[in-house]
Design an enzyme around this catalytic site. Structure first.
Site, mmCIF file in Angstrom:
data_model
loop_
_atom_site.group_PDB
_atom_site.id
_atom_site.type_symbol
_atom_site.label_atom_id
_atom_site.label_comp_id
_atom_site.label_asym_id
_atom_site.label_seq_id
_atom_site.Cartn_x
_atom_site.Cartn_y
_atom_site.Cartn_z
ATOM 1 N N CYS A 129 66.593 28.149 38.865
ATOM 2 C CA CYS A 129 65.447 27.478 39.452
ATOM 3 C C CYS A 129 64.153 28.189 39.036
ATOM 4 O O CYS A 129 64.076 29.417 39.088
ATOM 5 C CB CYS A 129 65.615 27.515 40.953
ATOM 6 S SG CYS A 129 64.163 27.061 41.821
ATOM 7 N N GLU A 137 76.369 27.741 47.535
ATOM 8 C CA GLU A 137 75.957 26.815 46.467
ATOM 9 C C GLU A 137 77.072 26.701 45.422
ATOM 10 O O GLU A 137 77.392 25.610 44.955
ATOM 11 C CB GLU A 137 74.674 27.329 45.802
ATOM 12 C CG GLU A 137 74.200 26.399 44.689
ATOM 13 C CD GLU A 137 73.060 27.005 43.866
ATOM 14 O OE1 GLU A 137 72.153 27.621 44.449
ATOM 15 O OE2 GLU A 137 73.100 26.858 42.630
ATOM 16 N N ASN A 152 68.894 35.662 47.416
ATOM 17 C CA ASN A 152 67.691 35.769 46.571
ATOM 18 C C ASN A 152 66.760 36.867 47.063
ATOM 19 O O ASN A 152 66.084 37.511 46.286
ATOM 20 C CB ASN A 152 66.994 34.413 46.449
ATOM 21 C CG ASN A 152 66.160 34.067 47.646
ATOM 22 O OD1 ASN A 152 65.030 34.489 47.738
ATOM 23 N ND2 ASN A 152 66.724 33.322 48.581
ATOM 24 N N THR A 207 71.612 28.598 40.955
ATOM 25 C CA THR A 207 70.161 28.425 40.747
ATOM 26 C C THR A 207 69.359 29.697 41.013
ATOM 27 O O THR A 207 68.260 29.856 40.495
ATOM 28 C CB THR A 207 69.613 27.298 41.641
ATOM 29 O OG1 THR A 207 70.023 27.545 42.970
ATOM 30 C CG2 THR A 207 70.050 25.936 41.175
ATOM 31 N N SER A 216 63.897 32.149 51.688
ATOM 32 C CA SER A 216 64.268 31.654 53.024
ATOM 33 C C SER A 216 63.424 32.304 54.117
ATOM 34 O O SER A 216 63.779 32.245 55.284
ATOM 35 C CB SER A 216 65.754 31.927 53.262
ATOM 36 O OG SER A 216 66.041 33.277 52.981
ATOM 37 N N CYS A 251 60.862 28.378 49.354
ATOM 38 C CA CYS A 251 60.778 27.617 48.113
ATOM 39 C C CYS A 251 60.814 26.133 48.483
ATOM 40 O O CYS A 251 61.041 25.784 49.646
ATOM 41 C CB CYS A 251 61.951 27.965 47.209
ATOM 42 S SG CYS A 251 63.512 27.501 47.968
ATOM 43 N N HIS A 303 79.461 32.249 47.274
ATOM 44 C CA HIS A 303 78.137 31.742 47.666
ATOM 45 C C HIS A 303 78.248 30.235 47.931
ATOM 46 O O HIS A 303 78.856 29.508 47.143
ATOM 47 C CB HIS A 303 77.124 32.014 46.550
ATOM 48 C CG HIS A 303 75.713 31.730 46.970
ATOM 49 N ND1 HIS A 303 75.198 30.459 47.039
ATOM 50 C CD2 HIS A 303 74.723 32.552 47.383
ATOM 51 C CE1 HIS A 303 73.948 30.511 47.464
ATOM 52 N NE2 HIS A 303 73.637 31.775 47.672
HETATM 53 S S1 SF4 Z 1 67.170 25.622 43.722
HETATM 54 FE FE1 SF4 Z 1 67.360 27.017 45.414
HETATM 55 S S2 SF4 Z 1 65.664 28.451 45.105
HETATM 56 FE FE2 SF4 Z 1 65.226 26.676 43.858
HETATM 57 S S3 SF4 Z 1 63.940 25.347 45.081
HETATM 58 FE FE3 SF4 Z 1 66.056 24.719 45.377
HETATM 59 S S4 SF4 Z 1 66.773 25.813 47.156
HETATM 60 FE FE4 SF4 Z 1 64.935 26.831 46.440
#
Ligand code: SF4
Length: 570
Positions: A189, A125, A219, A161, A261, A12, A123
């Protein structure tokens, strides 16, 4: 058996940006480089980074030196500060979409809002997001957990996200019914949403699904979950060696997707191996495909294209039936391209795994072919004149020195400079070399009019530039890993695509203008179809998935053959 590769498969935007940033740092800096935590959840990428001396930092030491890259997931603000205080130079590769969520949480937390994060508290994030909640953050992974939370006077609700969109819709509906005063933000996202929707649709239309990507990647696991829920045979693999082909024995259509990824080269490799093995079970690879692959891998098709282009350039300059220069161009391009592929087996392992294997297995024959074709080209050029021979010899030496270590700019650090280290050199050198052999050599031997030569030279290099820059865009991930300097790496994909399009439009204009003003024959107007078709194809390919690389290569090379065939009419 039909294969459908998801258009959304692969890196991504955020992951690609982080990988690019760390590779750029590693190619440009001599300092030690670390990523704070694994850059992405993909074992092959981590292995590749270790080979490039990029290591993982799990804990922040009291003192350190070098560069630390914060990955796309982001980190709590206190971790970023601790890294800086320890003495590291910090490169923040937090995905802009994650940064947006951090900013929301930070803003409302400062105003006394509680933060509810829909996501797994372990996680990375979510760990980073919680760091912005000023100690008043909560995580939720199931709907009933919302009932267990305190009744906040003020709260913001955000999602990890990569959260499942259906689940987040349920959360929103709960909030609407039970806590309408909560501020709920859409933070999932778009890339995740699109990827999930596409695999849902593909799974419904296909007989089986293959999900490629790290087993630790959240993901990717979610994509596999969606595929399993569709009730079709599905597998989640990290590479093609893990697949059990028997479960696909009755499948007519197989959908392939990959997590955010998963790099292109792993998808390509997995796709090619899976396709080969599954096709074998059904019909076997046709001879036609084998021939196509052979012509592409050996560069015979590219070289023939150079020959046909030369024939067209000569015809445009009023030199009829110039087979000798067509042959010289063909032999030169064949020799240089094979030699270049022999030197770049390492990067081809990322861009063209099949070609890399082919060059490893047939090294001796290919070396021989390169030397013989190069020598034959030089011999033929001597026959057309000493100046042509000297120019071709110079171009050959330039081509040969492209990958060689030729000059040390900073001897103290032991950094060797090669021509290939010069930004954009690969693309520009190919364009210059093709322009010389396809247009200038015939012009010199036949003393063509300078204006005509200039127009034809621009026509030739415009087509070659578009072809080369387009292939360079397709190979950008592998080239970046191995530090190859192509124009798309220097300027970025978007700008490169834009330049290609402008160049092709310019080519069409050039042919129209010079044909209508009488500099070129009216029949030369036909050649305007070539840049026009290339423009259409490149625009179409841009939207297409990354996998049909062989077809794309084939079609673009065939356009060069068409240039020569059209020239017969001129
Ligand atoms: S939020 Fe996460 S899935 Fe979306 S573009 Fe950014 S890194 Fe990629």
């Amino acid at each position: 058996m039909k294969f459908v590769v998801a258009k959304t498969a692969g890196f991504c935007m955020g992951v690609r940006r982080a990988v690019d940033m760390v590779l750029d740092a590693s190619n440009l800096s001599d300092d030690p480089i670390y990523t704070y935590g694994p850059l992405i959840h993909n074992p092959q990428v981590l292995e590749m980074l270790e080979k490039k001396q990029v290591f993982k930092l799990d804990k922040i030491p009291a003192k350190g030196e070098g560069i630390v890259l914060i990955r796309a997931h982001g980190v709590p603000p206190e971790d970023e500060l601790a890294l800086k205080n320890a003495g590291f130079t910090v490169i923040d590769a937090t995905c802009p979409r994650v940064t947006r969520v951090q900013v929301i949480i930070d803003k409302y937390a400062k105003d006394g809002y509680a933060t509810i994060i829909i996501g797994d508290k372990k996680h990375p994030e979510v760990v980073g997001l919680l760091g912005y909640a000023k100690g008043n953050g909560y995580t939720v992974t199931a709907l009933d957990q919302l009932d267990g939370l305190p009744k906040f006077e003020k709260a913001v609700v955000v999602g990890q996200t990569t959260q499942d969109t259906d689940f987040y819709a349920q959360i929103k509906s709960w909030c609407k019914t039970n806590a309408p005063h909560y501020k709920v933000f859409d933070t999932i996202c778009g890339s995740t949403e699109k990827r999930q929707k596409e695999i849902r649709d593909l799974a419904a239309e296909s007989d089986a699904v293959i999900v490629v990507g790290g087993k630790q990647s959240g993901n990717t696991k979610r994509l596999a979950q969606i595929a399993f829920q569709a009730g079709k045979p599905a597998v989640h693999i990290e590479d093609a060696s893990q697949i059990d082909y028997s479960i696909f024995s009755s499948a007519k259509t197989v959908a392939i997707t990959a997590g955010a990824s998963t790099p292109n080269w792993i998808i390509k490799e997995a796709y090619q191996k899976i396709k080969f093995n599954l096709s074998k079970q059904h019909a076997g690879k046709t001879r036609l495909f084998q021939l196509r692959d052979f012509l592409l891998k050996t560069n015979i098709l590219a070289a023939t294209g150079a020959g046909f282009l030369t024939y067209a350039c000569s015809a445009l300059q009023g030199i009829s039936n110039d087979f000798q220069h067509a042959l010289i161009a063909m032999l030169y391009v064949l020799s240089m391209h094979i030699l270049n592929n022999l030197f770049t087996v390492k990067s081809d392992a990322y861009n063209h795994p099949e070609r890399a294997d082919f060059y490893k297995q047939n090294r001796t024959y290919l070396r021989l072919l390169a030397v013989l074709s190069g020598a034959a080209g030089l011999y033929l050029s001597y026959d057309t004149g000493v100046l042509s021979f000297v120019i071709l010899l110079f171009m050959t030496l330039l081509g040969l020195s492209y990958n060689l270590k030729i000059y040390s700019l900073t001897p103290k650090q032991g950094r060797i400079v090669k021509i290939r280290d010069i930004p954009g050199s690969k693309t520009l050198l190919i364009v210059f070399a093709w322009g010389t052999v396809t247009c200038l050599l015939p012009a010199i031997a036949n003393q063509a009019s300078p204006w005509l030569v200039m127009v034809v030279f621009l026509f030739s290099i415009g087509l070659v530039f578009s072809r080369t820059a387009f292939f360079d865009i397709l190979a950008i991930q592998g080239d970046r890993i191995t530090g190859k300097e192509t124009l798309p790496i220097l300027l970025g994909e978007k700008t490169s695509f834009a330049i290609i399009q402008y160049v092709l439009i310019g080519e069409i204009g050039l042919i129209l203008l010079t044909s209508l003003t009488g500099l070129l024959l009216k029949t030369a107007l036909l050649l305007a179809f070539i840049p026009f078709l290339m423009l259409l194809l490149i625009r179409f390919f841009k939207k297409d998935s990354l996998i049909s690389g062989v077809h794309r290569e084939l079609i673009i090379e065939v356009l060069f053959l068409a240039t020569g065939l059209l020239a017969v009419i001129i």
